[in-house]
Scaffold this motif. Structure first.
Motif, PDB file in Angstrom:
ATOM      1  N   GLY A  53      91.403  36.232 105.661  1.00  0.00           N
ATOM      2  CA  GLY A  53      92.757  35.915 106.098  1.00  0.00           C
ATOM      3  C   GLY A  53      93.273  34.638 105.477  1.00  0.00           C
ATOM      4  O   GLY A  53      92.494  33.730 105.138  1.00  0.00           O
TER       5      GLY A  53
ATOM      6  N   GLN B 192      95.522  44.425 105.090  1.00  0.00           N
ATOM      7  CA  GLN B 192      96.354  43.408 104.466  1.00  0.00           C
ATOM      8  C   GLN B 192      97.741  43.381 105.099  1.00  0.00           C
ATOM      9  O   GLN B 192      98.379  44.409 105.282  1.00  0.00           O
ATOM     10  CB  GLN B 192      96.475  43.672 102.963  1.00  0.00           C
ATOM     11  CG  GLN B 192      97.244  42.591 102.214  1.00  0.00           C
ATOM     12  CD  GLN B 192      97.368  42.872 100.733  1.00  0.00           C
ATOM     13  OE1 GLN B 192      97.339  44.026 100.311  1.00  0.00           O
ATOM     14  NE2 GLN B 192      97.505  41.836  99.918  1.00  0.00           N
TER      15      GLN B 192
ATOM     16  N   TRP C 128      97.984  35.603 107.989  1.00  0.00           N
ATOM     17  CA  TRP C 128      97.911  37.036 107.776  1.00  0.00           C
ATOM     18  C   TRP C 128      96.536  37.439 107.245  1.00  0.00           C
ATOM     19  O   TRP C 128      95.851  36.642 106.600  1.00  0.00           O
ATOM     20  CB  TRP C 128      98.952  37.487 106.749  1.00  0.00           C
ATOM     21  CG  TRP C 128     100.351  37.141 107.103  1.00  0.00           C
ATOM     22  CD1 TRP C 128     101.253  37.922 107.778  1.00  0.00           C
ATOM     23  CD2 TRP C 128     101.039  35.922 106.808  1.00  0.00           C
ATOM     24  NE1 TRP C 128     102.452  37.261 107.906  1.00  0.00           N
ATOM     25  CE2 TRP C 128     102.348  36.033 107.328  1.00  0.00           C
ATOM     26  CE3 TRP C 128     100.666  34.752 106.155  1.00  0.00           C
ATOM     27  CZ2 TRP C 128     103.288  35.015 107.213  1.00  0.00           C
ATOM     28  CZ3 TRP C 128     101.598  33.719 106.036  1.00  0.00           C
ATOM     29  CH2 TRP C 128     102.890  33.856 106.553  1.00  0.00           C
ATOM     30  N   VAL C 129      96.189  38.668 107.469  1.00  0.00           N
ATOM     31  CA  VAL C 129      95.016  39.255 106.821  1.00  0.00           C
ATOM     32  C   VAL C 129      95.365  39.524 105.366  1.00  0.00           C
ATOM     33  O   VAL C 129      96.443  40.035 105.053  1.00  0.00           O
ATOM     34  CB  VAL C 129      94.609  40.563 107.535  1.00  0.00           C
ATOM     35  CG1 VAL C 129      93.537  41.312 106.738  1.00  0.00           C
ATOM     36  CG2 VAL C 129      94.117  40.267 108.946  1.00  0.00           C
ATOM     37  N   THR C 130      94.473  39.164 104.461  1.00  0.00           N
ATOM     38  CA  THR C 130      94.665  39.458 103.042  1.00  0.00           C
ATOM     39  C   THR C 130      93.838  40.664 102.594  1.00  0.00           C
ATOM     40  O   THR C 130      94.228  41.390 101.686  1.00  0.00           O
ATOM     41  CB  THR C 130      94.304  38.241 102.178  1.00  0.00           C
ATOM     42  OG1 THR C 130      92.971  37.808 102.509  1.00  0.00           O
ATOM     43  CG2 THR C 130      95.281  37.095 102.429  1.00  0.00           C
TER      44      THR C 130
ATOM     45  N   ILE D 222      94.131  39.367 115.873  1.00  0.00           N
ATOM     46  CA  ILE D 222      94.850  40.038 114.802  1.00  0.00           C
ATOM     47  C   ILE D 222      95.695  41.138 115.418  1.00  0.00           C
ATOM     48  O   ILE D 222      95.192  41.974 116.180  1.00  0.00           O
ATOM     49  CB  ILE D 222      93.887  40.631 113.758  1.00  0.00           C
ATOM     50  CG1 ILE D 222      93.024  39.532 113.134  1.00  0.00           C
ATOM     51  CG2 ILE D 222      94.661  41.372 112.674  1.00  0.00           C
ATOM     52  CD1 ILE D 222      91.983  40.037 112.158  1.00  0.00           C
TER      53      ILE D 222
ATOM     54  N   ILE E   4      95.054  31.619 106.497  1.00  0.00           N
ATOM     55  CA  ILE E   4      95.202  31.050 107.829  1.00  0.00           C
ATOM     56  C   ILE E   4      95.611  29.579 107.758  1.00  0.00           C
ATOM     57  O   ILE E   4      95.134  28.836 106.883  1.00  0.00           O
ATOM     58  CB  ILE E   4      93.865  31.153 108.613  1.00  0.00           C
ATOM     59  CG1 ILE E   4      93.314  32.588 108.553  1.00  0.00           C
ATOM     60  CG2 ILE E   4      94.035  30.700 110.051  1.00  0.00           C
ATOM     61  CD1 ILE E   4      94.197  33.616 109.186  1.00  0.00           C
TER      62      ILE E   4
ATOM     63  N   VAL F 230      97.894  37.158 112.117  1.00  0.00           N
ATOM     64  CA  VAL F 230      96.814  36.487 112.846  1.00  0.00           C
ATOM     65  C   VAL F 230      97.435  35.449 113.779  1.00  0.00           C
ATOM     66  O   VAL F 230      98.320  34.682 113.367  1.00  0.00           O
ATOM     67  CB  VAL F 230      95.836  35.801 111.871  1.00  0.00           C
ATOM     68  CG1 VAL F 230      94.707  35.117 112.639  1.00  0.00           C
ATOM     69  CG2 VAL F 230      95.272  36.825 110.878  1.00  0.00           C
TER      70      VAL F 230
END
Length: 412
Positions: A368, A322, A335-337, A382, A370, A326
């Motif tokens: 993500g 998290q 971002w990655v969640t 990533i 996005i 990206v």
């Protein structure tokens, strides 16, 4: 420091080798001696037993129960028939989520199941908005237990232990009343693992241990074992299910995530003309219009829905977590969640005839937040501590539409 709360099974977990952890104010099993990866595999091939008594449970009754629920929830409680459940969201006026939840309709009234981490704030939110409605709100978390039985053999297990009544019809979100031993309980076809076959049980708190012990003893010959919070999280991520605080709530940049950014909005939000007004409706209508435009490819991103939650398949070595950024075509697009490594069974056969072999593999996956214009199947990267992981935006990580097995979709 406030002491951690315990479910009715806390001592059992400790006595049977669970590694306990604090979670949302509760002491809960993270995993047992076999570890998270093996527990994940066990659920996918056989089944698993989950203690979910930490979830918040609120009973809603009274003459205005339906108008009240229609006001505070995004789904339409008026359409919920007796012995049914529906996924729903407690929205804020800006169209973001205060929490996501499940609403059940029982003969004595409605039961709203909320996330343990948000139970206190949800309770205050509901009490505040109950003013002016003739409703009774009761927090029944402490007087009821809640268990989950998930996986291909879960129905077989419950058929073995039921002493009276029947399982609910084979339709998602259906509910029934039954007995195990001499204990009355409610059984729903719901769950948080992505399994095509799965159930959740509601029962008196003081009887939770007896039912759990019967399930454990009977499930052993079926390969069904107790499962901790660790595998519960990897299972839901593989299934693409949202987790509040990751795919709902605040994004890594501190902004609120619109509800329609998550794919679950399609079943959680009712915007029909006869639905009436509810908290956040105006913002959600704008999000829904933007989402439809994205699907049709007709407009650029709108302010109401700048990004979407997308599954991400990582194609090289490495794990995303998290908050990792990206990139697409050299530009940061989100971002990655949620991110982790999950194990999977290798299947043989095609579609409905496919069955798991004894061979397993591992893969790194993520969800993500996005930018909406990033297309499906796009090649992205990533950034993990300065290293770029090659990644692909995919439609999903697995299939739940061919029971009894969840089938992984492996991206080469």
């Amino acid at each position: 420091m406030t002491p951690l709360k315990c479910t009715p099974l806390a001592d059992w977990h400790k006595q049977h080798g669970a590694r306990m952890t604090g979670f949302a104010g509760w002491t809960m099993p993270l995993h047992y001696s076999s570890g998270i990866l093996q527990e994940h595999l066990s659920v996918r091939k056989f089944g698993g037993l989950f203690d979910i008594s930490h979830m918040g449970r609120f009973r809603v009754t009274g003459p205005d129960a339906v108008p009240f629920l229609r006001r505070v929830l995004t789904n339409d409680a008026a359409r919920l028939e007796l012995w049914q459940a529906q996924y729903t969201i407690l929205a804020q006026e800006d169209g973001s989520a205060l929490d996501d939840a499940y609403l059940f309709r029982f003969p004595e009234g409605y039961c709203l199941v909320v996330n343990a981490a948000n139970a206190e704030q949800d309770w205050h939110h509901l009490k505040q908005h109950a003013q002016g409605f003739s409703v009774l709100l009761e927090d029944i978390t402490g007087t009821t237990g809640m268990l989950a039985v998930q996986g291909p053999r879960s129905e077989q297990l419950l058929q073995k232990v039921l002493t009276q009544g029947e399982l609910p019809p084979p339709v998602r979100n259906s509910v029934s009343q039954a007995r195990v031993l001499d204990i009355d309980l409610r059984v729903s076809r719901t769950g948080y693992t992505g399994e095509p076959v799965g159930f959740e049980l509601f029962l008196p708190s003081e009887q939770t241990l007896r039912v759990w012990q019967r399930l454990v003893a009977t499930g052993e010959s079926l390969g069904i074992r107790p499962i901790g919070l660790g595998a519960r999280d990897t299972l839901r991520l593989e299934a693409g299910l949202t987790l509040f605080g990751h795919e709902l709530g605040l994004a890594p940049d501190g902004t609120r995530i619109p509800i329609f950014a998550a794919p679950s909005a399609s079943v959680a939000v009712n915007l029909t003309a006869d639905r009436g007004d509810f908290i956040g409706r105006g913002a959600l209508e704008a999000q829904a219009a933007a989402y439809q435009s994205y699907r049709q490819g007709t407009v650029q991103p709108r302010e109401s829905l700048p990004r979407l939650i997308r599954p991400l398949a990582i194609l090289g070595p490495g794990v995303a977590r998290q908050g990792d950024e990206v990139y697409w075509n050299g530009q940061r697009v989100g971002w990655v969640t949620s991110g982790t490594v999950v194990p999977y069974w290798v299947f043989t056969g095609q579609d409905a005839d496919a069955v798991p072999t004894d061979e397993t593999g591992r893969r790194a996956i993520a969800l993500g937040y996005i930018d909406a214009e990033v297309p499906r199947e796009a090649a992205v990267e990533i950034n993990v501590r300065g290293r770029a992981l090659p990644t692909r935006v995919v439609r999903r990580h697995g299939r739940s539409d061919l029971p009894p097995y969840f089938r992984p979709i492996i991206v080469q």
